[in-house]
Design a protein around this motif. Structure first.
Motif, PDB file in Angstrom:
ATOM      1  N   ASP A  30       0.809  -1.224   0.000  1.00  0.00           N
ATOM      2  CA  ASP A  30       0.000   0.000   0.000  1.00  0.00           C
ATOM      3  C   ASP A  30       0.836   1.264   0.000  1.00  0.00           C
ATOM      4  OD1 ASP A  30      -2.394  -1.386  -0.055  1.00  0.00           O
ATOM      5  OD2 ASP A  30      -2.565  -1.472   2.125  1.00  0.00           O
ATOM      6  N   ASN A  56      -2.942  -4.624  -7.789  1.00  0.00           N
ATOM      7  CA  ASN A  56      -3.240  -5.893  -7.138  1.00  0.00           C
ATOM      8  C   ASN A  56      -2.783  -7.068  -7.997  1.00  0.00           C
ATOM      9  OD1 ASN A  56      -4.801  -7.396  -4.950  1.00  0.00           O
ATOM     10  ND2 ASN A  56      -5.730  -8.195  -6.809  1.00  0.00           N
ATOM     11  N   ASP A 117       0.958  -7.774   4.493  1.00  0.00           N
ATOM     12  CA  ASP A 117       0.300  -7.328   3.267  1.00  0.00           C
ATOM     13  C   ASP A 117      -0.629  -8.396   2.708  1.00  0.00           C
ATOM     14  OD1 ASP A 117       1.280  -4.614   2.406  1.00  0.00           O
ATOM     15  OD2 ASP A 117       3.187  -5.576   2.768  1.00  0.00           O
ATOM     16  N   HIS A 121      -4.808  -7.992   1.579  1.00  0.00           N
ATOM     17  CA  HIS A 121      -5.084  -7.799   0.163  1.00  0.00           C
ATOM     18  C   HIS A 121      -6.009  -8.876  -0.402  1.00  0.00           C
ATOM     19  CE1 HIS A 121      -2.782  -4.223  -1.039  1.00  0.00           C
ATOM     20  NE2 HIS A 121      -2.169  -4.462   0.109  1.00  0.00           N
ATOM     21  N   SER A 122      -6.125  -8.860  -1.698  1.00  0.00           N
ATOM     22  CA  SER A 122      -7.123  -9.666  -2.393  1.00  0.00           C
ATOM     23  C   SER A 122      -6.872 -11.162  -2.246  1.00  0.00           C
ATOM     24  CB  SER A 122      -7.106  -9.314  -3.884  1.00  0.00           C
ATOM     25  OG  SER A 122      -5.893  -9.780  -4.464  1.00  0.00           O
TER      26      SER A 122
END
Length: 202
Positions: A30, A56, A117, A121-122
């Protein structure tokens, strides 16, 4: 405006991946903007979307590529077998929990540098991270089984898996802690690495 060759496009893409790998691991996903990333890669901001659909998408590929490199090194160490520095797992642990690895967060294993992270995240990033973790666990468990067989001992595969989970968790946790305190309490950081190296395989 002249079109770039396929070779140049591939090289530019690789430059982005390598810059992102360093920056994501040292600063966090980020914290890195696309403009900053492209500048580090020696390219213009607008060229990013010629290679990746989103940051991403890039992060997931960086995670996969980082683990591929790290697991390749692990495989080579295991293939070399016992040597000066002990068994393959002893050498892996000594290298992982070294001050050199601690002091280079932009390289080395992504298990520690991308752990926070990945959780934020996705699913694509988390899947790439989970795949890397599974790679480590599979390799560790196989080596525990090989060592046991070499010594004439019986080891249940489930127990080998438990040992692998414990080993990876202790290594990653120790490295994260050592990195977190190294600037303000370097002696504590060294102690964390030293103690974990000494007792993890007991």
């Amino acid at each position: 405006m002249p079109r770039i060759s396929k070779q140049d496009k591939a090289r530019n893409r690789q430059n982005i991946l390598e810059a992102a790998s360093r920056m994501f691991r040292s600063q966090g996903i980020d914290a890195v903007g696309i403009a900053e990333l492209m500048k580090e890669a020696g390219l213009t901001h607008g060229g990013f979307y010629n290679h990746f659909t989103s940051k991403n998408d890039l992060a997931a590929e960086v995670c996969s590529a980082s683990y591929a490199a790290s697991l390749g090194g692990l495989a080579r160490t295991i293939e070399d077998g016992p040597g000066q520095g002990g068994s393959p797992l002893e050498r892996v642990m000594a290298d992982y929990l070294s001050t050199a690895h601690r002091d280079a967060p932009d390289g080395g294993c992504p298990s520690a540098s991308l752990a926070t992270d990945a959780g934020r995240h996705s699913e694509a990033v988390q899947s790439a991270y989970a795949g890397g973790v599974e790679g480590y666990l599979t390799a560790f468990a196989a080596e525990f089984l090989r060592e046991a067989e070499e010594k004439g001992h019986e080891l249940d595969p489930a127990e080998a898996r438990h040992r692998a989970v414990r080993l990876l968790s202790e290594m990653v946790g120790a490295l994260m802690l050592a990195r977190a305190v190294r600037h303000v309490q370097p002696e504590l950081s060294d102690e964390i690495l030293r103690t974990t190296r000494s007792h993890t395989l007991d």
